[in-house]
Design a protein around this motif. Structure first.
Motif, PDB file in Angstrom:
ATOM      1  N   ASP A  63      98.202   4.891  59.536  1.00  0.00           N
ATOM      2  CA  ASP A  63      99.215   5.716  59.482  1.00  0.00           C
ATOM      3  C   ASP A  63     100.235   5.563  58.650  1.00  0.00           C
ATOM      4  O   ASP A  63     100.796   4.012  58.434  1.00  0.00           O
ATOM      5  N   TYR A  64     100.793   6.375  57.972  1.00  0.00           N
ATOM      6  CA  TYR A  64     102.143   6.594  57.638  1.00  0.00           C
ATOM      7  C   TYR A  64     101.732   6.126  56.510  1.00  0.00           C
ATOM      8  O   TYR A  64     102.691   5.195  55.793  1.00  0.00           O
ATOM      9  N   ARG A  65     100.899   6.174  56.083  1.00  0.00           N
ATOM     10  CA  ARG A  65     100.517   5.696  54.741  1.00  0.00           C
ATOM     11  C   ARG A  65     101.284   5.415  53.111  1.00  0.00           C
ATOM     12  O   ARG A  65     101.174   4.339  53.216  1.00  0.00           O
ATOM     13  N   GLN A  66     102.202   6.485  52.955  1.00  0.00           N
ATOM     14  CA  GLN A  66     102.694   6.548  51.918  1.00  0.00           C
ATOM     15  C   GLN A  66     103.989   5.995  51.701  1.00  0.00           C
ATOM     16  O   GLN A  66     105.179   4.824  51.852  1.00  0.00           O
ATOM     17  N   ALA A  67     105.279   5.434  53.778  1.00  0.00           N
ATOM     18  CA  ALA A  67     105.493   4.755  54.220  1.00  0.00           C
ATOM     19  C   ALA A  67     104.959   3.329  53.686  1.00  0.00           C
ATOM     20  O   ALA A  67     105.878   2.291  53.781  1.00  0.00           O
ATOM     21  N   ARG A  68     104.045   3.419  54.121  1.00  0.00           N
ATOM     22  CA  ARG A  68     103.601   2.045  54.906  1.00  0.00           C
ATOM     23  C   ARG A  68     103.585   1.173  53.420  1.00  0.00           C
ATOM     24  O   ARG A  68     103.787   0.060  52.623  1.00  0.00           O
ATOM     25  N   LEU A  69     103.162   1.506  52.015  1.00  0.00           N
ATOM     26  CA  LEU A  69     103.235   1.323  50.906  1.00  0.00           C
ATOM     27  C   LEU A  69     104.253   1.475  50.741  1.00  0.00           C
ATOM     28  O   LEU A  69     104.419   0.033  49.274  1.00  0.00           O
ATOM     29  N   VAL A  70     105.225   2.015  50.589  1.00  0.00           N
ATOM     30  CA  VAL A  70     106.378   1.428  50.221  1.00  0.00           C
ATOM     31  C   VAL A  70     107.094   0.470  50.461  1.00  0.00           C
ATOM     32  O   VAL A  70     107.596  -0.557  49.801  1.00  0.00           O
ATOM     33  N   ALA A  71     106.190  -0.076  52.075  1.00  0.00           N
ATOM     34  CA  ALA A  71     107.236  -0.809  52.533  1.00  0.00           C
ATOM     35  C   ALA A  71     105.874  -2.521  52.208  1.00  0.00           C
ATOM     36  O   ALA A  71     107.143  -3.680  51.516  1.00  0.00           O
ATOM     37  N   THR A  72     104.567  -1.923  51.088  1.00  0.00           N
ATOM     38  CA  THR A  72     104.318  -3.451  50.801  1.00  0.00           C
ATOM     39  C   THR A  72     104.853  -3.463  49.329  1.00  0.00           C
ATOM     40  O   THR A  72     104.799  -4.671  48.936  1.00  0.00           O
TER      41      THR A  72
END
Length: 436
Positions: A63-72
């Motif tokens: 969930d919250y994929r865009q935030a996760r992608l920033v972290a990635t």
């Protein structure tokens, strides 16, 4: 008996001029004397790199994929930054066994600490690393680990779900952690990274800040990842529109016409396309890495005038430096990519040339030979081990790959350090300035 308080030490024998053909033996000498730090640097780098890759593959899904992608993307930036730290550390670990380092210490120079070396080389290191696409290896490692680690949840489950739902498509996020970041977020992050890059570059120019170089490298890597993601998304969105523009369509027609009308065009172009990657890998890539070694040992590789010294291009560069500031900025935009990619290689070749033309051939021969030998050795070891047990190689393959990487990386770095050492020693013994 004499009443003297001591015995005069015999004079030390003068160092002989090292031969370019001694490169293999000198590289093995460096490897033997620095085996422990080489093993520690490589092992520490692999452990931290694996941990960051594992964390990135875990974070990129959910969930919250865009935030996760920033972290990635942030973690991938740290992974590339770690590659820079390990590379600089490995070169720095070899300095104690090098002739040139001992000569500098005897001349009264102070031994440079690792953090000072890293901060000094980081800005140019980042430019070379990105210009020669060395970061592609790190991106491929993330993609492969993501596919292997999340294969069940992000590959088989969507397929089985689609079958159960009568093929109502369910998108998979497998190996897309660096591609699915929203282009608006990518542009915003690119702007922030560019601002940090500008700030740290000013601090580097002023000097005195021990974190500025590393900060600039981090901003450079982050700007590359975020900007590349935005460009890829926009190019996909506008791909159809671009293909139908008159200029693009006309260029394609001209190329097709040239293939059909010019005799041998397709044969020559296919041959060049086949041979050119091997030319780059065998002749240019070793000197891109050698440029990084020169940076670690205190040399400069980003000076275009030094690279073209003695040629007509130097006169043109001199006139450019005396031109209007607007003209200089325009020229930098045009030739910036060429300068970032080729000037360090030309400077590395210039340094190697001080050691004699055979040194050039020895560097290329050993660099390629190590890779060919490592591949054949890997195949031989896997054949020798063999297995009738299912999935055993899921356990055994990583130790084999680790040992292969340790030997290949350590010996390659020793070859590059030895090449610089021989060239610098020969130049010093001839009374020449290697940086001139």
């Amino acid at each position: 008996m004499s009443g003297s308080s001591g015995v005069m030490a015999p004079p030390q024998p003068a160092q002989r001029m090292p031969s370019p053909y001694s490169l293999p033996l000198h590289a093995l000498r460096l490897a033997g004397k620095c085996a422990l730090p080489l093993i520690l640097w490589f092992s520490c780098g692999e452990f931290l790199r694996w941990g960051l890759l594992y964390l990135a593959t875990e974070i990129s899904h959910g969930d919250y994929r865009q935030a996760r992608l920033v972290a990635t993307v942030t973690l991938m930036t740290c992974i590339v930054l770690l590659s820079m730290v390990i590379t600089a550390g490995t070169f720095h670990a070899l300095r104690g066994a090098m002739w040139e380092h001992k000569a500098r210490m005897e001349a009264g120079e102070e031994d440079e600490r690792f953090w000072s070396v890293l901060n000094r080389v980081a800005p140019t290191f980042a430019v070379i690393y990105l210009a020669w696409s060395f970061h592609v290896t790190d991106v491929a490692a993330f993609r492969d680990m993501d596919r292997f680690h999340n294969l069940d949840d992000n590959f088989w489950v969507p397929i089985l779900t689609n079958v159960a739902n009568n093929n109502d498509a369910e998108e998979t996020t497998l190996a897309r952690g660096l591609m699915d970041l929203d282009w608006r977020l990518s542009l915003i992050a690119s702007g922030v990274a560019f601002g940090l890059r500008f700030l740290f570059s000013k601090l580097v120019e002023r000097g005195g800040n021990k974190y500025a170089g590393v900060g600039m490298a981090f901003a450079e890597f982050a700007f590359m990842f975020c900007g590349l993601n935005a460009v890829l998304i926009l190019s996909r969105l506008r791909g159809g529109w671009t293909e139908h523009r008159a200029v693009v369509a006309g260029a394609k027609d001209q190329l097709e016409q040239a293939k059909s009308t010019i005799p041998g065009w397709e044969t020559v172009s296919d041959s060049l396309a086949t041979v050119w990657p091997y030319v780059i890998e065998a002749l240019m890539t070793p000197f891109a890495w050698l440029a990084l070694a020169i940076l670690a040992y205190g040399g400069a590789v980003d000076d275009a005038r030094r690279a073209f010294r003695g040629s007509r291009i130097e006169a043109g560069l001199q006139r450019l430096e005396g031109s209007h500031a607007l003209t200089q900025r325009s020229a930098n935009r045009v030739i910036g990519g060429f300068q970032d990619r080729w000037v360090p290689v030309l400077n590395a070749w210039r340094v190697t040339n001080r050691g004699g033309l055979p040194l050039f051939g020895m560097v290329c021969l050993l660099y390629v030979g190590l890779r060919v030998g490592a591949d054949y050795g890997d195949r031989a070891v896997r054949t020798l081990i063999g297995s009738d047990v299912e999935f055993m190689w899921l356990v055994v393959s990583y130790p084999v790959t680790f040992v292969k990487g340790l030997l290949l990386t350590s010996l390659s770095f020793c070859v590059l350090a030895a090449a610089y050492d021989i060239a610098a020693t020969r130049a010093r013994m001839r009374g020449e300035d290697l940086s001139a």
